[in-house]
Design a protein around this motif. Structure first.
Motif, PDB file in Angstrom:
ATOM      1  N   TYR A 103       0.858  -1.186   0.000  1.00 26.40           N
ATOM      2  CA  TYR A 103       0.000   0.000   0.000  1.00 26.40           C
ATOM      3  C   TYR A 103       0.890   1.230   0.000  1.00 26.40           C
ATOM      4  CZ  TYR A 103      -3.785  -3.194   1.241  1.00 26.40           C
ATOM      5  OH  TYR A 103      -4.703  -4.216   1.231  1.00 26.40           O
ATOM      6  N   LEU A 104       0.358   2.330  -0.483  1.00 27.86           N
ATOM      7  CA  LEU A 104       1.147   3.554  -0.619  1.00 27.86           C
ATOM      8  C   LEU A 104       0.897   4.477   0.565  1.00 27.86           C
ATOM      9  CD1 LEU A 104       3.086   5.053  -2.528  1.00 27.86           C
ATOM     10  CD2 LEU A 104       1.073   6.173  -3.531  1.00 27.86           C
ATOM     11  N   THR A 105       1.960   4.771   1.311  1.00 26.47           N
ATOM     12  CA  THR A 105       1.866   5.706   2.427  1.00 26.47           C
ATOM     13  C   THR A 105       3.279   6.064   2.865  1.00 26.47           C
ATOM     14  OG1 THR A 105       0.704   6.134   4.524  1.00 26.47           O
ATOM     15  CG2 THR A 105       1.810   3.993   4.297  1.00 26.47           C
ATOM     16  N   GLY A 106       3.415   6.932   3.853  1.00 27.70           N
ATOM     17  CA  GLY A 106       4.717   7.259   4.419  1.00 27.70           C
ATOM     18  C   GLY A 106       5.684   7.847   3.410  1.00 27.70           C
ATOM     19  N   SER A 107       6.958   7.450   3.503  1.00 33.09           N
ATOM     20  CA  SER A 107       7.973   7.995   2.604  1.00 33.09           C
ATOM     21  C   SER A 107       7.714   7.583   1.162  1.00 33.09           C
ATOM     22  CB  SER A 107       9.376   7.536   3.029  1.00 33.09           C
ATOM     23  OG  SER A 107       9.518   6.130   2.894  1.00 33.09           O
ATOM     24  N   ALA A 114       6.526  13.199  -5.596  1.00 34.11           N
ATOM     25  CA  ALA A 114       7.634  13.938  -6.202  1.00 34.11           C
ATOM     26  C   ALA A 114       7.968  13.433  -7.605  1.00 34.11           C
ATOM     27  CB  ALA A 114       8.880  13.829  -5.312  1.00 34.11           C
ATOM     28  N   ALA A 115       7.853  12.103  -7.822  1.00 34.27           N
ATOM     29  CA  ALA A 115       8.363  11.560  -9.090  1.00 34.27           C
ATOM     30  C   ALA A 115       7.469  10.508  -9.732  1.00 34.27           C
ATOM     31  CB  ALA A 115       9.760  10.967  -8.854  1.00 34.27           C
ATOM     32  N   GLY A 116       6.353  10.170  -9.093  1.00 34.55           N
ATOM     33  CA  GLY A 116       5.491   9.151  -9.663  1.00 34.55           C
ATOM     34  C   GLY A 116       6.047   7.744  -9.536  1.00 34.55           C
ATOM     35  N   GLU A 117       7.034   7.567  -8.659  1.00 32.54           N
ATOM     36  CA  GLU A 117       7.657   6.261  -8.468  1.00 32.54           C
ATOM     37  C   GLU A 117       8.173   6.166  -7.049  1.00 32.54           C
ATOM     38  OE1 GLU A 117      12.184   7.111 -10.032  1.00 32.54           O
ATOM     39  OE2 GLU A 117      10.696   6.507 -11.540  1.00 32.54           O
ATOM     40  N   VAL A 118       8.510   4.934  -6.630  1.00 36.16           N
ATOM     41  CA  VAL A 118       9.114   4.701  -5.316  1.00 36.16           C
ATOM     42  C   VAL A 118      10.338   3.826  -5.526  1.00 36.16           C
ATOM     43  CG1 VAL A 118       8.777   3.812  -2.986  1.00 36.16           C
ATOM     44  CG2 VAL A 118       6.837   4.796  -4.214  1.00 36.16           C
ATOM     45  N   CYS A 119      11.502   4.348  -5.131  1.00 31.41           N
ATOM     46  CA  CYS A 119      12.763   3.604  -5.281  1.00 31.41           C
ATOM     47  C   CYS A 119      12.983   3.130  -6.717  1.00 31.41           C
ATOM     48  CB  CYS A 119      12.805   2.410  -4.322  1.00 31.41           C
ATOM     49  SG  CYS A 119      12.830   2.870  -2.583  1.00 31.41           S
ATOM     50  N   GLY A 120      12.604   3.978  -7.671  1.00 29.31           N
ATOM     51  CA  GLY A 120      12.798   3.643  -9.073  1.00 29.31           C
ATOM     52  C   GLY A 120      11.709   2.770  -9.666  1.00 29.31           C
ATOM     53  N   VAL A 121      10.708   2.399  -8.858  1.00 28.77           N
ATOM     54  CA  VAL A 121       9.601   1.584  -9.359  1.00 28.77           C
ATOM     55  C   VAL A 121       8.455   2.518  -9.761  1.00 28.77           C
ATOM     56  CG1 VAL A 121       7.935  -0.236  -8.850  1.00 28.77           C
ATOM     57  CG2 VAL A 121      10.231  -0.297  -7.804  1.00 28.77           C
ATOM     58  N   PRO A 122       8.146   2.627 -11.073  1.00 29.40           N
ATOM     59  CA  PRO A 122       7.068   3.519 -11.498  1.00 29.40           C
ATOM     60  C   PRO A 122       5.710   2.978 -11.061  1.00 29.40           C
ATOM     61  CG  PRO A 122       7.913   2.267 -13.366  1.00 29.40           C
ATOM     62  CD  PRO A 122       8.807   1.956 -12.208  1.00 29.40           C
ATOM     63  N   PRO A 124       1.209   3.700 -11.090  1.00 28.63           N
ATOM     64  CA  PRO A 124       0.148   4.335 -11.886  1.00 28.63           C
ATOM     65  C   PRO A 124      -0.208   5.717 -11.352  1.00 28.63           C
ATOM     66  CG  PRO A 124      -0.464   2.102 -11.185  1.00 28.63           C
ATOM     67  CD  PRO A 124       0.766   2.459 -10.441  1.00 28.63           C
ATOM     68  N   ASP A 125      -0.789   6.524 -12.218  1.00 27.28           N
ATOM     69  CA  ASP A 125      -1.295   7.836 -11.795  1.00 27.28           C
ATOM     70  C   ASP A 125      -2.521   7.654 -10.907  1.00 27.28           C
ATOM     71  OD1 ASP A 125       0.648   9.060 -13.340  1.00 27.28           O
ATOM     72  OD2 ASP A 125      -0.676   9.329 -15.078  1.00 27.28           O
ATOM     73  N   GLY A 126      -2.802   8.683 -10.122  1.00 26.65           N
ATOM     74  CA  GLY A 126      -4.059   8.729  -9.386  1.00 26.65           C
ATOM     75  C   GLY A 126      -4.069   8.030  -8.041  1.00 26.65           C
ATOM     76  N   LEU A 127      -2.921   7.534  -7.572  1.00 24.59           N
ATOM     77  CA  LEU A 127      -2.888   6.884  -6.266  1.00 24.59           C
ATOM     78  C   LEU A 127      -2.920   7.933  -5.152  1.00 24.59           C
ATOM     79  CD1 LEU A 127      -0.183   4.115  -6.853  1.00 24.59           C
ATOM     80  CD2 LEU A 127      -2.670   3.953  -7.112  1.00 24.59           C
ATOM     81  N   VAL A 128      -3.469   7.552  -4.020  1.00 26.82           N
ATOM     82  CA  VAL A 128      -3.587   8.462  -2.876  1.00 26.82           C
ATOM     83  C   VAL A 128      -3.056   7.754  -1.630  1.00 26.82           C
ATOM     84  CG1 VAL A 128      -5.546   9.717  -3.844  1.00 26.82           C
ATOM     85  CG2 VAL A 128      -5.952   7.679  -2.432  1.00 26.82           C
ATOM     86  N   ASP A 129      -3.020   8.484  -0.529  1.00 32.22           N
ATOM     87  CA  ASP A 129      -2.569   7.906   0.730  1.00 32.22           C
ATOM     88  C   ASP A 129      -3.439   6.697   1.083  1.00 32.22           C
ATOM     89  OD1 ASP A 129      -1.401   7.420   3.163  1.00 32.22           O
ATOM     90  OD2 ASP A 129      -1.866   9.373   4.044  1.00 32.22           O
ATOM     91  N   GLY A 130      -2.809   5.539   1.238  1.00 33.50           N
ATOM     92  CA  GLY A 130      -3.551   4.336   1.589  1.00 33.50           C
ATOM     93  C   GLY A 130      -3.973   3.485   0.407  1.00 33.50           C
ATOM     94  N   SER A 131      -3.669   3.913  -0.820  1.00 31.59           N
ATOM     95  CA  SER A 131      -4.043   3.108  -1.987  1.00 31.59           C
ATOM     96  C   SER A 131      -3.345   1.756  -1.963  1.00 31.59           C
ATOM     97  CB  SER A 131      -3.644   3.818  -3.286  1.00 31.59           C
ATOM     98  OG  SER A 131      -4.481   4.914  -3.556  1.00 31.59           O
ATOM     99  N   ARG A 132      -4.097   0.706  -2.325  1.00 35.87           N
ATOM    100  CA  ARG A 132      -3.470  -0.600  -2.495  1.00 35.87           C
ATOM    101  C   ARG A 132      -2.760  -0.609  -3.845  1.00 35.87           C
ATOM    102  NH1 ARG A 132      -6.143  -6.662  -1.613  1.00 35.87           N
ATOM    103  NH2 ARG A 132      -4.147  -7.765  -1.679  1.00 35.87           N
ATOM    104  N   LEU A 133      -1.517  -1.064  -3.857  1.00 31.76           N
ATOM    105  CA  LEU A 133      -0.744  -1.081  -5.092  1.00 31.76           C
ATOM    106  C   LEU A 133      -1.185  -2.255  -5.962  1.00 31.76           C
ATOM    107  CD1 LEU A 133       2.789  -0.303  -3.598  1.00 31.76           C
ATOM    108  CD2 LEU A 133       1.136   1.294  -4.597  1.00 31.76           C
TER     109      LEU A 133
END
Length: 287
Positions: A103-107, A114-122, A124-133
């Motif tokens: 899930y998307l939250t925290g850092s 900031a970049a539409g990705e986390v640790c280089g992993v792109p 999808p658009d439109g995710l919010v705090d708590g979205s299931r990946l």
């Protein structure tokens, strides 16, 4: 200060755990009641936290024993640290935190904004705090000492640190552990949003799960029936404490030079309640 434990020689103190050497050649790992947030040690500690973390880790190691070996040798420990310590193998620990996010939250949320990705992993658009990946993602980080900050790194940076074969194996094991644990937690009414694992190697190269595993210190646990993307989630972990620290009530500037303030009694009590609730709901055992 670490405890003076008969028959054990103190080697190292981390944010929460104290490590001792034993005459048998094994190590004694003691979980204290210390608590940290944003890479700062906080005071006072959380009563019974060390015992809860130890019990929960042991329960999870049992659930995962067919997925990956773990470092536990025995729970027969000196009386002074009974219920909050385990005897473990000596391992050559890998210098990375193995983080997996379902899930998307925290850092991760900060990086995504900031970049539409986390640790280089792109992502999808439109995710919010708590979205299931769409699928869980492996997002390693550097290990930090007390007062330093963990830093998210790319998989390529991890390869530079430990080599491609080990990096790939650690990634695969981390995702396997999360897959098993996420299913178990969900069956108990808990969402495992993310978790951080540490691994080491035996002399023969066998990769072993070490440190703690799937505790409120290393994971985000959310009540499944209250999950609602688009806002901060209710939690069974120390997020309550983090939220107080960054609220106007604490008077603390996370990005300033001053250390965090002492924790009020109510924050300590309610944090302890969340740790106990997480343990009892997951394991079905009373604390």
């Amino acid at each position: 200060m670490p405890l003076d434990v008969p028959g054990a020689t103190h080697l190292h103190s981390g944010k929460v755990r104290d490590l001792y050497s034993l005459e048998t050649g094994h190590l004694l790992m003691v979980a204290s009641d210390r608590i940290s947030a944003y890479d700062f040690g906080l005071s006072p500690g959380i009563p019974d936290k060390g015992e809860i973390l130890t019990r929960m880790s042991l329960w999870w190691f049992e659930q995962l024993q067919d997925v990956v070996p773990n470092h536990v040798v025995s729970t027969d420990v000196p009386e002074r640290v009974r219920d909050r310590a385990v005897v473990v193998e000596r391992l050559d620990m890998f210098p990375v935190e193995c983080v997996v996010r379902g899930y998307l939250t925290g850092s991760g949320l900060t990086d995504y904004h900031a970049a539409g990705e986390v640790c280089g992993v792109p992502l999808p658009d439109g995710l919010v705090d708590g979205s299931r990946l769409p699928t869980p993602i492996f997002t390693p980080a550097t290990k930090a000492q007390m007062g330093d900050h963990d830093e998210n790194i790319s998989f390529e940076q991890m390869v530079e640190a430990v080599g491609a074969p080990v990096a790939e194996r650690l990634r695969d094991l981390t995702l396997q552990v999360y897959s098993r644990a996420e299913r178990i937690a969900r069956s108990k009414g808990i969402i495992l949003a993310d978790t951080k694992l540490e691994f080491g190697a035996r002399a023969d190269g066998t990769i072993v799960l070490g440190d703690e595993v799937l505790t409120p210190d290393s994971s985000r646990f959310w009540p499944a029936d209250e999950w609602q993307p688009g806002r901060a989630q209710s939690s069974y972990d120390k997020q309550f404490l983090r939220d107080w620290l960054t609220s106007p009530d604490s008077g603390w500037d996370r990005h300033g030079q001053d250390p965090p303030p002492s924790l009020p009694a109510e924050v300590v009590q309610r944090t302890r309640e969340r740790y106990v609730q997480a343990y009892e709901q997951l394991t079905g055992e009373s604390f």
